[in-house]
Design a protein around this motif. Structure first.
Motif, PDB file in Angstrom:
ATOM      1  N   GLN A  11       0.535  -1.062   0.415  1.00 23.78           N
ATOM      2  CA  GLN A  11      -0.259   0.056   0.248  1.00 23.78           C
ATOM      3  C   GLN A  11       0.491   1.224   0.067  1.00 23.78           C
ATOM      4  O   GLN A  11       0.290   2.148  -1.045  1.00 23.78           O
ATOM      5  N   ILE A  12       2.095   1.200   0.715  1.00 22.60           N
ATOM      6  CA  ILE A  12       2.974   2.389   0.705  1.00 22.60           C
ATOM      7  C   ILE A  12       3.390   2.479  -0.466  1.00 22.60           C
ATOM      8  O   ILE A  12       3.316   3.776  -1.016  1.00 22.60           O
ATOM      9  N   LYS A  13       3.925   1.761  -0.675  1.00 16.77           N
ATOM     10  CA  LYS A  13       4.641   1.587  -1.954  1.00 16.77           C
ATOM     11  C   LYS A  13       3.662   1.902  -3.502  1.00 16.77           C
ATOM     12  O   LYS A  13       4.230   3.030  -4.328  1.00 16.77           O
ATOM     13  N   ASP A  14       2.416   1.528  -3.800  1.00 17.43           N
ATOM     14  CA  ASP A  14       1.408   2.045  -4.523  1.00 17.43           C
ATOM     15  C   ASP A  14       1.391   3.482  -4.263  1.00 17.43           C
ATOM     16  O   ASP A  14       1.569   4.138  -5.319  1.00 17.43           O
ATOM     17  N   ARG A  15       1.587   4.314  -2.942  1.00 13.51           N
ATOM     18  CA  ARG A  15       1.205   5.593  -2.946  1.00 13.51           C
ATOM     19  C   ARG A  15       2.244   6.533  -3.102  1.00 13.51           C
ATOM     20  O   ARG A  15       2.118   7.572  -3.501  1.00 13.51           O
TER      21      ARG A  15
END
Length: 401
Positions: free
Chosen positions: A139-143
């Motif tokens: 999730q953090i990487k996608d954001r």
């Protein structure tokens, strides 16, 4: 205290975790403290596991020793009894020894199973934490990737706008697919400022029957990061709606780079029709997709617009017929009035002529009467009458006779 049951995804065996431990598992976040806490918990779990294993081993050992001691006593007793017992007693001792060995093996197997269960529980908890960490990391990487794409887009656009305006960018994007996607479309700058204001571009598309089925007024707004007064998209919606209305366009679209940090405008096409009808705000990357969406939706109304155009044409024909009939009636009435006026003048002249002829007739009738009287007098005239009072002439006529 509430107890939560967790099932191992590998061996499918359930074990319980108290509510506090369960809440700790669910509420962990990816931080340095979380990693430390996880490491600490894993160490504690490992220590607890080892302690439980040791306790279980000690307990099993004690029990085994006690059982062994008891068995040894029994064996010793049996040995003493064997000395004085027969073959049957000896078989009973062997049977008892076998049962004891089985019980010992069973205890060892249970101890081994307990150790394996503890290992699987610890492994399951660790795998669950690792899975949650992977999900959070994804999730953090996608954001972060999304933020980076937006920053990259902003950087590219800002660099591109140094030598090319947002209007030119959109026009280039449209012209690059015009022949393939919009062969009959009109997309030009709005240069008509008769009403006091104008938009940036007007898009129109036409059916095969050359009937217009969609029209869009575009406004492009770009603002440099160094601009002192930052404008908002809402600052331009009222004027855009006015331009759309004055130019007779069905839709209005603001293509904007304003408010670059706004999640609302960065996430896609924003419908602002709750403030102004059929109006949208988009980033430049959604310029072509929005035109395509609106055009494809409007194509479904082509047949209706063709019928409306035909009805309008028929109405125009009827209006033209009515206007021509009205012109004919007015021309005929004007000619009739002119003819009637001349007819009246002719009647008046005829009446005047009749009056003059009647007067002439009366004069002629009077002249005829006078001529008759003159004729009668002439017929009644004789030499005798002429010479009645003239002896000289009477003598002359008598001499001639």
């Amino acid at each position: 205290m509430s107890i939560n049951e967790i099932t191992c995804p590998h061996c499918h065996k359930a074990f319980t975790v108290d509510e506090a431990g369960y809440a700790d598992i669910l509420n962990q976040v990816r931080t340095a403290e979380f990693d430390a806490e996880l490491h600490k918990r894993l160490e504690e779990a490992e220590k607890a596991k080892k302690t439980e294993i040791k306790l279980a081993e000690v307990e099993a050992t004690k029990k085994a020793e006690a059982d062994t001691a008891k068995a040894l006593k029994e064996v010793e007793k049996l040995k003493n009894d064997i000395k004085n017992a027969d073959v049957a007693k000896e078989l009973e001792i062997n049977k008892a020894t076998t049962a004891l060995e089985k019980e010992t093996d069973k205890l060892k197997a249970e101890l081994k199973e307990a150790n394996l269960k503890k290992e699987l529980e610890a492994k399951g908890i660790k795998e669950k934490f690792e899975e949650e960490l992977k999900h959070r990391d994804a999730q953090i990487k996608d954001r972060e990737e999304q933020i980076e794409r937006l920053r990259d887009l902003k950087a590219k656009l800002s660099t591109k706008m140094v030598g090319e305006t947002l209007e030119q960018h959109c026009e280039h994007e449209f012209n690059s697919i015009r022949s393939a996607a919009f062969p009959k479309a009109y997309f030009e700058k709005d240069n008509d400022s008769k009403t006091g204001s104008k938009g940036d571009y007007i898009f129109k598309d036409f059916s095969d029957e050359n009937v217009e089925f969609i029209s869009i007024m575009f406004e492009m707004k770009n603002e440099s990061d160094t601009t002192a007064t930052k404008k908002k998209n809402e600052d331009f919606l009222k004027e855009l709606d006015k331009d759309r209305t004055e130019k007779g366009c069905e839709y209005a679209v603001l293509v904007s780079l304003l408010e670059p940090e706004s999640d609302l405008y960065n996430n896609g096409i924003v419908d602002v029709s709750h403030k102004y009808p059929k109006m949208y705000v988009v980033r430049p990357q959604f310029f072509i997709p929005l035109i395509t969406l609106l055009r494809n939706a409007a194509q479904k109304t082509i047949s209706i617009k063709n019928e409306l155009a035909e009805i309008k044409s028929q109405n125009i024909d009827v209006s033209n017929f009515e206007e021509e009939l009205k012109d004919f009636q007015e021309s005929f009435g004007r000619n009739y009035r002119l003819a009637a006026d001349r007819f009246k003048d002719a009647i008046t002249e005829i009446d005047k002529s009749i009056t003059a002829l009647q007067k002439t007739k009366d004069h002629l009738l009077k002249s005829e009467n006078n001529l008759r009287l003159a004729n009668d007098k002439a017929n009644d005239l004789s030499i005798k009458k002429l010479t009645k009072d003239n002896p000289t002439m009477k003598k002359k006529f008598e001499e001639l006779n």
